[in-house]
Design an enzyme around this catalytic site. Structure first.
Site, short mmCIF file in Angstrom:
data_model
loop_
_atom_site.label_atom_id
_atom_site.label_comp_id
_atom_site.label_asym_id
_atom_site.label_seq_id
_atom_site.Cartn_x
_atom_site.Cartn_y
_atom_site.Cartn_z
CB CYS A 1 -1.18 -0.01 1.24
SG CYS A 1 -1.87 -1.45 1.45
CG HIS B 1 -6.29 2.00 0.66
ND1 HIS B 1 -5.30 2.35 0.08
CD2 HIS B 1 -6.05 0.93 1.23
CE1 HIS B 1 -4.10 1.88 0.44
NE2 HIS B 1 -4.45 0.89 1.18
CE LYS C 1 -14.68 4.14 7.81
NZ LYS C 1 -15.51 3.93 6.35
CB ILE D 1 -12.54 -2.74 -2.30
CG1 ILE D 1 -12.10 -4.21 -1.18
CG2 ILE D 1 -11.78 -3.54 -3.53
CD1 ILE D 1 -12.81 -5.32 -1.18
#
Lengths: 130, 389
Positions: free
Chosen positions: B84, B334, B330, B210
């Site tokens: 990430c 992401h 959040k 997602i």
């Protein structure tokens, strides 16, 4: 499991075999750093002199979670408890078995019990309360 | 040392667009970045591109040259993979290359296509950022790993799920004005507490979604910006990276992130500022507990106090140090490979006064972007400052 998978997992499968036989071990370097196989070099100090030392019979749960949304490899196992347990020279991540999920707690004394995934039948590192 | 200027940024909307390929997403982000910068594509010296799960999501490795093509850039291109933190790592190398005088103009960014995998497929794909032998095969998922950290944090420093819920509420609130955000909707603390459990104590609303999306940034040397009379008031003045053991169980601490602390300390020293100078930060809140660990690691709050910062209004938009004014991972979303670059783009836009939430930080001169890979086995931190307004 295919031959290719077995070759890829050399070192790890040996450890699971040993743990299944009640002979789980950690690797230890001359400076006393513990680590888990497969490994040629101590990740703490770079020593290449690693020897197998027996793990203590029991460990203690340091933290845990109950997973409700698993990866596909554990689809039929959920919900299940995953924990990190302290076994002296090393900590290990495993699934807590043989206890109601609500009763899993920090500080619980456990021993290694290699279990199987209900989804895939693959061997899984487990912890059962002593 | 010469500053590295943020000449232009481009973000696609982050969200659920399974039909869009990453090459389409990155093309869109790069078009916006070039338009924003006024820099010619022919001046680009290199593309540094972050992506994590391209092989699994699109059966596509070797995405560097593919994305150079998508962006219309004739330049050597390299993909960066650091879970990430992929595009955070790409930006760091871009900064160092420009500082070293190797390059004057770099297109840096990243993209990720995830929603086409479905929830189970994406959960499996994300899990490969953990140790396959010792974590994934024990059934650990990524939410599970952060849940282990959350439980360890509660045990060591106190706090409860309701404290974490305030972080989710805050970040959703911040995303309301961000038209690129995946969720532009308010939620209540009760929504978080009553949401389905993912991995106790974390529920659905403690977790980032997602996402599909891309981010692109045109970085230039100070000399190039001056020579071409670019409007580029914000510079990246500090960069840092930290590393830690791969498996969570091998770390000294289960409720701290030393890799982020190392990255932050390096970035602060590099920029010549300290945490007290930071006016705002975008931090890697893939799960609510991650924001707590991040703001503590970056010395924005003392260890043990990060848990209550959102609840006490200290990190809200009108608080002393607004955290994740973009909505964060959040609420903004992401798309893994795009995240680090998108955070830097958001900080630059906030500091330049061009962000819908810039009004909350009108006098801000320094911002921080913190990007974490895995359970923070990798971390990059960048300091951005207004150098010319």
């Amino acid at each position: 499991m295919s031959d290719a998978a077995e070759i890829q997992d050399a070192g790890f499968d040996d450890w699971i075999d040993a743990a299944t036989a009640g002979e789980a071990y950690a690797l230890e370097c001359p400076n006393g750093h513990g680590s888990l196989p497969p490994r040629r070099v101590c990740p703490d100090c770079g020593s290449t002199e690693l020897e197998e030392v027996p793990l203590p019979d029991t460990g203690e749960i340091e933290t845990f979670t109950v997973t409700h949304v698993p990866t596909p490899a554990f689809a039929d196992d959920a919900p299940y408890a995953t924990a990190i347990a302290d076994f002296g020279p090393v900590r290990i991540t495993g699934q807590v078995v043989g206890i109601d999920l609500e009763r899993v707690e920090t500080g619980l004394e456990v021993e290694l019990e290699i279990t199987v995934s209900e989804t895939t039948g693959d061997r899984v590192i487990g912890f059962s309360p002593v | 040392m010469s500053d590295v200027r943020v000449a232009g940024v481009g973000l696609t909307p982050f969200g659920n667009t399974p039909e869009r390929t990453s090459r389409d997403l990155f093309a869109e982000a790069s078009i916006t970045a070039f338009e924003d910068s006024g820099v010619s594509r022919t001046d680009v010296d290199a593309l540094l591109y972050g992506n994590f799960m391209g092989e699994l999501a699109e059966h596509q490795g070797h995405q560097g040259p593919l994305m150079a093509e998508a962006a219309g850039v004739q330049a050597p291109a390299t993909r960066y993979e650091s879970a990430c933190a992929s595009s955070g790592a790409a930006v760091r190398d871009a900064v160092m290359r420009i500082r070293n005088g190797e390059d004057d103009v770099i297109l840096v960014g990243g993209a990720e296509r995830m929603t086409n995998l479905g929830t189970a497929g994406a959960t499996e794909a994300l899990a490969i950022a953990a140790d396959d032998l010792w974590e994934v095969r024990a059934g650990m998922t990524f939410p599970g790993a952060y849940a282990l950290m959350a439980q360890a944090y509660f045990a060591e420093y106190g706090g409860e799920h309701e404290d974490l819920a305030h972080i989710a509420v805050k970040n959703h609130e911040n995303a309301m004005t961000n038209d690129k955000a995946q969720y532009q909707s308010a939620i209540e603390v009760s929504d978080v507490l009553e949401a389905p459990q993912v991995s106790t104590p974390l529920g659905l609303y403690d977790s980032c979604p997602i996402s599909d999306g891309a981010a692109a940034i045109v970085l230039t040397s100070e000399a190039y910006a001056d020579e071409h009379d670019l409007e580029a008031p914000v510079a990246i003045t500090g960069t840092g990276q930290g590393g830690d053991r791969m498996a969570l169980h091998d770390r000294e601490y289960l409720a701290r992130s030393p890799a982020a602390r190392e990255a932050g300390a390096e970035a602060y020293a590099d920029a010549g500022i300290d945490a007290a100078d930071v006016d705002l930060a975008e931090v890697h809140d893939c799960f609510t507990i991650a924001e707590v660990l991040a703001i503590e690691s970056l010395d924005l709050f003392p260890v043990g106090e990060g848990i209550s910062a959102a609840r006490d209004g200290r990190t809200t938009a009108d608080g002393e140090t607004p955290i994740n004014l973009s909505g964060g991972l959040k609420a903004k979303g992401h798309p893994v490979g795009a995240t680090g670059a998108s955070q830097i783009a958001e900080v630059a836009t906030l500091l330049a006064g061009d962000h819908p939430n810039s009004s909350f930080v009108e006098d801000a001169t320094a911002g921080l972007a913190h990007n974490a890979g895995g359970t923070v086995a990798s971390a990059t931190v960048h300091v951005l400052e207004v150098v010319d307004r």
